[in-house]
Write a protein that holds these residues in place. Structure first.
Motif, short mmCIF file in Angstrom:
data_model
loop_
_atom_site.label_atom_id
_atom_site.label_comp_id
_atom_site.label_asym_id
_atom_site.label_seq_id
_atom_site.Cartn_x
_atom_site.Cartn_y
_atom_site.Cartn_z
N TYR A 1 0.85 -1.25 0.03
CA TYR A 1 0.02 -0.12 0.06
C TYR A 1 0.75 1.23 -0.10
O TYR A 1 0.55 2.22 -1.11
CB TYR A 1 -0.98 0.26 1.16
N ALA A 2 1.66 1.34 0.94
CA ALA A 2 2.90 2.64 1.14
C ALA A 2 3.48 2.77 -0.21
O ALA A 2 3.37 3.93 -0.62
CB ALA A 2 3.67 2.38 2.21
N LYS A 3 4.09 1.72 -0.77
CA LYS A 3 4.60 1.84 -2.17
C LYS A 3 3.89 2.34 -3.15
O LYS A 3 4.38 3.21 -4.15
CB LYS A 3 5.65 0.78 -2.55
N ARG A 4 2.84 1.76 -3.40
CA ARG A 4 1.88 2.35 -4.42
C ARG A 4 1.22 3.57 -4.21
O ARG A 4 1.34 4.66 -5.12
CB ARG A 4 0.75 1.28 -4.60
N ARG A 5 1.08 3.94 -3.12
CA ARG A 5 0.38 5.04 -2.60
C ARG A 5 1.61 6.29 -3.01
O ARG A 5 1.20 7.26 -3.80
CB ARG A 5 0.10 5.20 -1.04
N ASP A 6 2.76 6.09 -2.56
CA ASP A 6 3.77 6.96 -2.76
C ASP A 6 4.18 7.05 -4.39
O ASP A 6 4.30 8.38 -4.89
CB ASP A 6 5.16 6.41 -2.11
N ALA A 7 4.05 6.03 -4.90
CA ALA A 7 4.33 6.21 -6.37
C ALA A 7 3.22 7.01 -7.16
O ALA A 7 3.48 7.73 -8.15
CB ALA A 7 4.23 4.83 -6.89
N ILE A 8 1.92 6.66 -6.68
CA ILE A 8 0.95 7.60 -7.09
C ILE A 8 1.04 8.87 -6.74
O ILE A 8 0.92 9.78 -7.83
CB ILE A 8 -0.49 7.13 -6.62
N HIS A 9 1.53 9.24 -5.82
CA HIS A 9 1.53 10.94 -5.37
C HIS A 9 2.75 11.32 -5.95
O HIS A 9 2.93 12.69 -5.92
CB HIS A 9 1.45 10.70 -3.72
N THR A 10 3.80 10.71 -6.59
CA THR A 10 4.88 11.16 -6.91
C THR A 10 4.86 11.13 -8.48
O THR A 10 5.44 11.61 -9.02
CB THR A 10 6.46 10.60 -6.60
N GLY A 11 3.59 10.89 -8.97
CA GLY A 11 3.41 10.72 -10.60
C GLY A 11 3.92 9.89 -11.15
O GLY A 11 4.11 10.01 -12.79
N ALA A 12 4.11 8.75 -10.62
CA ALA A 12 4.84 7.42 -11.46
C ALA A 12 3.79 6.88 -12.08
O ALA A 12 3.90 6.00 -13.47
CB ALA A 12 5.63 6.43 -10.44
N TYR A 13 2.37 7.11 -11.80
CA TYR A 13 1.53 6.49 -12.36
C TYR A 13 0.61 7.72 -13.26
O TYR A 13 0.40 8.80 -12.33
CB TYR A 13 0.48 5.64 -11.95
N ALA A 14 0.08 7.78 -14.26
CA ALA A 14 -0.93 8.74 -14.83
C ALA A 14 -1.98 8.23 -14.30
O ALA A 14 -2.44 7.54 -13.95
CB ALA A 14 -0.95 8.47 -16.58
#
Length: 102
Positions: A13-26
């Motif tokens: 959860y933390a890794k995906r949330r952080d990736a989402i918030h840093t713009g790693a996913y569109a």
């Protein structure tokens, strides 16, 4: 951020949330359970729990049992906020340099 005492589900959860918030996913990107599990070197159950938690936090919408689609606003908002903050800082810096130069 993750810590050694976090469960696998919390880590996913933390890794995906952080990736989402840093713009790693569109915005509106799909997070497939098997792809996330492979990327994080985890089994599917903790990743599935993480996807459900992303949905509970209104960051993603589960399209089926094994795929989540990112909420366009939640995925775009952090990047837009960062851009606005950077623009404000640049404007402020330019103003201060002009004042110092006078």
């Amino acid at each position: 951020m993750t810590t050694p005492d976090m469960s696998q589900s919390e880590t996913a959860y933390a890794k995906r949330r952080d990736a989402i918030h840093t713009g790693a996913y569109a915005p509106c990107a799909r997070l497939c359970e098997t792809d996330v599990a492979e990327t994080l070197n985890l089994s599917s159950p903790p990743v599935r729990e993480a996807l459900h938690r992303l949905e509970a936090d209104h960051i993603a919408i589960l399209s089926d049992q094994h795929t989540a689609i990112l909420d366009a606003i939640e995925a775009a908002a952090p990047a837009a906020a960062d851009q606005a903050a950077e623009t404000h800082l640049q404007t402020s810096l330019i103003h201060r340099l002009k004042v110092l130069g006078q």
